[in-house]
Write an enzyme that holds these catalytic residues in place. Structure first.
Site, PDB file in Angstrom:
ATOM      1  N   ARG A 234      49.896 -15.657  -2.672  1.00  0.00           N
ATOM      2  CA  ARG A 234      49.880 -14.963  -3.962  1.00  0.00           C
ATOM      3  C   ARG A 234      49.435 -13.515  -3.748  1.00  0.00           C
ATOM      4  O   ARG A 234      48.411 -13.270  -3.099  1.00  0.00           O
ATOM      5  CB  ARG A 234      48.918 -15.646  -4.941  1.00  0.00           C
ATOM      6  CG  ARG A 234      49.003 -15.051  -6.358  1.00  0.00           C
ATOM      7  CD  ARG A 234      47.910 -15.599  -7.264  1.00  0.00           C
ATOM      8  NE  ARG A 234      48.078 -16.992  -7.610  1.00  0.00           N
ATOM      9  CZ  ARG A 234      48.800 -17.432  -8.638  1.00  0.00           C
ATOM     10  NH1 ARG A 234      49.463 -16.591  -9.399  1.00  0.00           N
ATOM     11  NH2 ARG A 234      48.851 -18.724  -8.885  1.00  0.00           N
TER      12      ARG A 234
ATOM     13  N   LYS B 149      51.813 -21.311   0.264  1.00  0.00           N
ATOM     14  CA  LYS B 149      51.873 -20.361  -0.855  1.00  0.00           C
ATOM     15  C   LYS B 149      51.143 -19.079  -0.503  1.00  0.00           C
ATOM     16  O   LYS B 149      50.059 -19.114   0.076  1.00  0.00           O
ATOM     17  CB  LYS B 149      51.234 -20.987  -2.098  1.00  0.00           C
ATOM     18  CG  LYS B 149      51.211 -20.059  -3.309  1.00  0.00           C
ATOM     19  CD  LYS B 149      50.799 -20.788  -4.578  1.00  0.00           C
ATOM     20  CE  LYS B 149      49.326 -20.725  -4.838  1.00  0.00           C
ATOM     21  NZ  LYS B 149      48.938 -21.337  -6.113  1.00  0.00           N
TER      22      LYS B 149
ATOM     23  N   ASP C 261      32.251  -9.336 -37.167  1.00  0.00           N
ATOM     24  CA  ASP C 261      32.150  -8.448 -35.990  1.00  0.00           C
ATOM     25  C   ASP C 261      32.671  -9.130 -34.720  1.00  0.00           C
ATOM     26  O   ASP C 261      32.606  -8.560 -33.629  1.00  0.00           O
ATOM     27  CB  ASP C 261      30.705  -7.989 -35.782  1.00  0.00           C
ATOM     28  CG  ASP C 261      29.751  -9.148 -35.504  1.00  0.00           C
ATOM     29  OD1 ASP C 261      30.206 -10.323 -35.484  1.00  0.00           O
ATOM     30  OD2 ASP C 261      28.553  -8.906 -35.296  1.00  0.00           O
ATOM     31  N   GLY C 262      33.163 -10.372 -34.854  1.00  0.00           N
ATOM     32  CA  GLY C 262      33.742 -11.068 -33.701  1.00  0.00           C
ATOM     33  C   GLY C 262      32.795 -12.062 -33.055  1.00  0.00           C
ATOM     34  O   GLY C 262      33.226 -12.919 -32.282  1.00  0.00           O
ATOM     35  N   GLU C 263      31.487 -11.967 -33.364  1.00  0.00           N
ATOM     36  CA  GLU C 263      30.550 -12.932 -32.768  1.00  0.00           C
ATOM     37  C   GLU C 263      30.826 -14.336 -33.319  1.00  0.00           C
ATOM     38  O   GLU C 263      31.328 -14.489 -34.427  1.00  0.00           O
ATOM     39  CB  GLU C 263      29.099 -12.526 -33.081  1.00  0.00           C
ATOM     40  CG  GLU C 263      28.658 -11.306 -32.318  1.00  0.00           C
ATOM     41  CD  GLU C 263      27.182 -10.987 -32.517  1.00  0.00           C
ATOM     42  OE1 GLU C 263      26.497 -11.691 -33.288  1.00  0.00           O
ATOM     43  OE2 GLU C 263      26.724 -10.005 -31.897  1.00  0.00           O
TER      44      GLU C 263
ATOM     45  N   GLN D 150      37.748 -17.718  -9.407  1.00  0.00           N
ATOM     46  CA  GLN D 150      37.112 -16.507  -8.835  1.00  0.00           C
ATOM     47  C   GLN D 150      35.815 -16.973  -8.172  1.00  0.00           C
ATOM     48  O   GLN D 150      34.715 -16.698  -8.627  1.00  0.00           O
ATOM     49  CB  GLN D 150      36.853 -15.474  -9.948  1.00  0.00           C
ATOM     50  CG  GLN D 150      36.305 -14.138  -9.443  1.00  0.00           C
ATOM     51  CD  GLN D 150      37.312 -13.283  -8.689  1.00  0.00           C
ATOM     52  OE1 GLN D 150      38.505 -13.461  -8.823  1.00  0.00           O
ATOM     53  NE2 GLN D 150      36.829 -12.350  -7.874  1.00  0.00           N
TER      54      GLN D 150
ATOM     55  N   ASP E  96      49.398 -30.370  -8.967  1.00  0.00           N
ATOM     56  CA  ASP E  96      48.466 -29.251  -8.777  1.00  0.00           C
ATOM     57  C   ASP E  96      47.245 -29.476  -9.661  1.00  0.00           C
ATOM     58  O   ASP E  96      47.292 -30.300 -10.572  1.00  0.00           O
ATOM     59  CB  ASP E  96      49.157 -27.924  -9.133  1.00  0.00           C
ATOM     60  CG  ASP E  96      48.570 -26.747  -8.350  1.00  0.00           C
ATOM     61  OD1 ASP E  96      47.512 -26.912  -7.700  1.00  0.00           O
ATOM     62  OD2 ASP E  96      49.167 -25.662  -8.398  1.00  0.00           O
TER      63      ASP E  96
HETATM   64  C1  R5P Z   1      45.603 -22.124  -7.205  1.00  0.00           C
HETATM   65  O1  R5P Z   1      45.156 -22.228  -6.057  1.00  0.00           O
HETATM   66  C2  R5P Z   1      45.700 -23.272  -8.141  1.00  0.00           C
HETATM   67  O2  R5P Z   1      45.567 -24.484  -7.463  1.00  0.00           O
HETATM   68  C3  R5P Z   1      46.987 -23.266  -8.933  1.00  0.00           C
HETATM   69  O3  R5P Z   1      48.081 -23.405  -8.032  1.00  0.00           O
HETATM   70  C4  R5P Z   1      47.132 -21.992  -9.697  1.00  0.00           C
HETATM   71  O4  R5P Z   1      45.969 -21.694 -10.379  1.00  0.00           O
HETATM   72  C5  R5P Z   1      48.280 -22.086 -10.657  1.00  0.00           C
HETATM   73  O5  R5P Z   1      48.394 -20.846 -11.309  1.00  0.00           O
HETATM   74  P1  R5P Z   1      49.769 -20.351 -11.904  1.00  0.00           P
HETATM   75  O6  R5P Z   1      50.266 -21.416 -12.820  1.00  0.00           O
HETATM   76  O7  R5P Z   1      49.423 -19.091 -12.646  1.00  0.00           O
HETATM   77  O8  R5P Z   1      50.692 -20.076 -10.760  1.00  0.00           O
END
Ligand code: R5P
Length: 286
Positions: A187, A185, A35-37, A92, A212
């Site tokens: 997004r 940046k 069932d996926g569990e 998030q 990063d």
């Molecule tokens: C965002 O603030 C993080 O530091 C990374 O830059 C981000 O999560 C990278 O995500 P992606 O590879 O999807 O651009």
């Protein structure tokens, strides 16, 4: 003695941590029902102290971690430390739009119920530790990213956004030479599209290391690499702590002109050339 319990996606790292600590590495079973569990279980052990090492990059991994915590308590562990090399949902960390949850707060609450202490390797924002109701601390790993780098020509360490400046500076300091710069940046929260505004730092003929915390879809990193390549940079290295590498991330980086991609084993991938095990073990024995 300490029993080390690996999550299914952190098996090599947990073994390396057990080696560093001289602890006992236990061998869980990980099953999936029709069932996926899922069901993660561990053999009986006598140690009073358990350390679970488990990244939570997927929803299944989150459930697996809760099961391992519960199984460790059931086995009689008096203290449980949960090491989360990569904490999923950490990005998030606020409700970006009306109606959205603070997902990392929700998972932190759940994780806190099954442990006495949490250690997070280079969380997206160190402040996420505040969402746990047990003592929680970050473990820095950016300095380790310099380990595989050598012989760089007039190196420039670039943060692809302002949030990564500290990581780029730490990696530069660990390398021992070079300057630091950053891109701005933006997004789009609906499409995920990334727009990068580079600085005017001279890059022609220089080796560039783009640093990063996470490479997920590769959109941020490949955008930065393409700009640097277009400006005549020599070799361009993409380095990150957490190589999530979703979808076609690696291909995007290659197409943009990367020389080499380097990540750590917080997620065990083909580019996980650096181990965070010594840093985790050092924190555990502090
Ligand atoms: C965002 O603030 C993080 O530091 C990374 O830059 C981000 O999560 C990278 O995500 P992606 O590879 O999807 O651009």
């Amino acid at each position: 003695m300490t029993t080390i319990i690996p999550g299914s996606t952190s098996q090599a790292l947990a073994a390396a941590v057990a080696d560093e600590l001289g602890g006992t590495l236990t061998v869980p079973t990980y099953r999936r029902f029709s069932d996926g569990e899922t069901l993660a279980a561990i053999p009986a052990f006598d140690d009073s102290e358990a350390v679970i090492v488990a990244s939570t990059a997927t929803n299944d991994a989150h459930i697996e971690l809760l099961q391992l915590q519960d199984a460790a308590r059931e086995a009689g562990a008096e203290t449980i430390t949960t090491v989360i090399p990569y904490l999923g949902y950490a990005r998030q960390d606020k409700a970006f739009k009306e109606g959205q949850p603070i997902s990392v707060r929700a998972v932190a609450k759940a994780i806190s119920t099954g442990t006495d202490r949490v250690l997070l390797v280079e969380p997206h924002e160190p402040a996420v530790t505040d969402f746990f109701s047990v003592p929680a601390e970050p473990i820095g790993a950016a300095g380790l990213l310099a380990e595989p780098l050598s012989g760089l020509d007039d190196p420039l360490f670039v943060a692809p956004d302002e949030g990564a400046i500290e990581l780029a500076t730490t990696a530069r300091d660990a390398y021992g030479e070079g300057t630091v710069d950053y891109f701005e940046k933006h997004r789009d929260r609906d499409t995920g599209e990334v727009e990068l505004t580079p600085s005017d730092a001279p890059v022609e003929g220089r080796d560039v290391v783009v640093v990063d915390d996470i490479i997920a879809t590769g959109g941020t990193m490949s955008g930065a690499i393409a700009v640097l390549d277009g400006r005549g940079a020599a070799d361009i290295y993409a380095v990150c702590v957490h190589p999530v590498l979703a979808e076609s991330a690696l291909t995007k980086l290659s197409a943009a002109g990367v020389e080499r991609v380097i990540g750590t084993d917080t997620l065990e991938t083909a580019v996980s050339d650096v181990s965070v095990a010594p840093a985790v073990a050092a924190k555990l024995t502090e």
